[in-house]
Design a protein around this motif. Structure first.
Motif, PDB file in Angstrom:
ATOM      1  N   UNK A  87     -70.163  59.408  31.641  1.00 52.99           N
ATOM      2  CA  UNK A  87     -70.804  59.289  33.161  1.00 52.99           C
ATOM      3  C   UNK A  87     -72.332  59.532  33.238  1.00 52.99           C
ATOM      4  N   UNK A  88     -72.888  58.928  32.217  1.00 47.39           N
ATOM      5  CA  UNK A  88     -74.393  58.906  32.059  1.00 47.39           C
ATOM      6  C   UNK A  88     -74.808  57.464  32.221  1.00 47.39           C
ATOM      7  N   UNK A  89     -74.141  56.586  32.557  1.00 48.36           N
ATOM      8  CA  UNK A  89     -74.531  55.314  32.633  1.00 48.36           C
ATOM      9  C   UNK A  89     -74.209  54.310  31.467  1.00 48.36           C
ATOM     10  N   UNK A  90     -74.467  53.201  31.262  1.00 49.62           N
ATOM     11  CA  UNK A  90     -74.088  52.255  30.359  1.00 49.62           C
ATOM     12  C   UNK A  90     -74.393  52.825  28.984  1.00 49.62           C
ATOM     13  N   UNK A  91     -73.522  52.417  27.995  1.00 46.62           N
ATOM     14  CA  UNK A  91     -73.680  52.669  26.452  1.00 46.62           C
ATOM     15  C   UNK A  91     -74.659  51.700  25.973  1.00 46.62           C
ATOM     16  N   UNK A  92     -74.516  50.532  26.324  1.00 46.29           N
ATOM     17  CA  UNK A  92     -75.332  49.635  25.624  1.00 46.29           C
ATOM     18  C   UNK A  92     -75.419  48.154  26.307  1.00 46.29           C
ATOM     19  N   UNK A  93     -76.208  47.224  26.088  1.00 50.26           N
ATOM     20  CA  UNK A  93     -76.411  45.806  26.515  1.00 50.26           C
ATOM     21  C   UNK A  93     -76.841  44.974  25.483  1.00 50.26           C
ATOM     22  N   UNK A  94     -76.276  43.835  25.566  1.00 51.02           N
ATOM     23  CA  UNK A  94     -76.368  42.884  24.575  1.00 51.02           C
ATOM     24  C   UNK A  94     -76.539  41.342  25.082  1.00 51.02           C
ATOM     25  N   UNK A  95     -77.655  40.624  24.574  1.00 51.84           N
ATOM     26  CA  UNK A  95     -77.826  39.400  25.274  1.00 51.84           C
ATOM     27  C   UNK A  95     -78.679  38.654  23.896  1.00 51.84           C
ATOM     28  N   UNK A  96     -78.902  37.416  24.207  1.00 50.66           N
ATOM     29  CA  UNK A  96     -79.415  36.673  23.040  1.00 50.66           C
ATOM     30  C   UNK A  96     -80.437  37.080  22.245  1.00 50.66           C
ATOM     31  N   UNK A  97     -81.546  37.812  22.940  1.00 48.60           N
ATOM     32  CA  UNK A  97     -82.546  38.249  22.355  1.00 48.60           C
ATOM     33  C   UNK A  97     -82.806  39.610  22.341  1.00 48.60           C
TER      34      UNK A  97
END
Length: 228
Positions: free
Chosen positions: A126-136
């Motif tokens: 419930x604390x928001x996103x666990x991660x994020x991944x993009x090219x850089x």
């Protein structure tokens, strides 16, 4: 629940006495330092949870001390100063401060600022996103790690909270007031200079070209949007 330890840095012994009595009376543990040099010496031994730092001290001033603290730790720092111009506030935030309180101040205001600085974003489902991944850009919110443009990036607590909130609301504009209150607390909302400084710092750390950001976009007259 453990008691938060606060390092009070001020060259005026009377101010230190009053601050200590007040904070201890509100269940904080307090340690004192008379100079910036004393504060830097105390940090690795005392390991405080927060630093209250006077801006105008002889010798190593508050801004220089703040930069030195920030170069080695992400401990929250609140600058205390009689100066009340936007230029002074921006200089303090640029030096790495999490907040800026103008003297004289009410104790309830200071306590609210301390609580906001000590607060951490929740983690888990419930604390928001666990991660994020993009090219850089790779962000692991659970581990509090950021990797951008081929290198690990160190974020201050407030920078991390701001990034987490923007990513959690990716794709939609987040207003200035909403972002201030989400990161600093409900008593905030009229400190746009805070956002300008912290957004600029974030862009320098995660964008390949901070002057032409790919991720943290400005929504004119509204706020900011994370383009994920």
């Amino acid at each position: 629940m453990s008691i938060a330890k606060i390092l009070v840095v001020d060259d005026d012994p009377q101010i230190r006495r009053v601050m200590k009595a007040t904070l201890v009376g509100h269940s904080y543990e307090v340690i004192e330092a008379r100079t910036g040099e004393d504060a830097l010496e105390a940090l690795p031994h005392e390991m405080p949870n927060l630093v209250l730092l006077d801006m105008n001290m002889p010798g190593m001033g508050g801004l220089e001390t703040c930069r030195a603290i920030r170069s080695g730790t992400d401990i929250p720092v609140i600058i205390l100063s009689v100066r009340n111009t936007e230029k002074d506030k921006v200089a303090a935030l640029d030096a790495g401060a999490d907040d800026y309180v103008t003297k004289p101040f009410g104790i309830e205001e200071l306590l609210a600022r301390i609580r906001a600085a000590l607060r951490r974003s929740p983690s888990g489902p419930d604390g928001g996103p666990h991660g994020f991944t993009a090219s850089n850009l790779e962000i692991d919110f659970d581990a509090r790690r950021v990797h951008a443009n081929g290198k690990d990036v160190r974020l201050t607590p407030k920078e991390f909270e701001m990034l987490r909130y923007l990513v959690a609301h990716s794709g939609r504009p987040v207003t200035h007031r909403e972002l201030l209150q989400a990161v600093w607390g409900p008593d905030y909302g009229d400190e746009p200079e805070y956002l300008r400084v912290f957004i600029n710092q974030l862009r320098k750390k995660i964008e390949a070209n901070p002057s032409k950001p790919k991720f943290i976009l400005t929504e004119p007259w509204v706020g900011y949007r994370f383009a994920g």
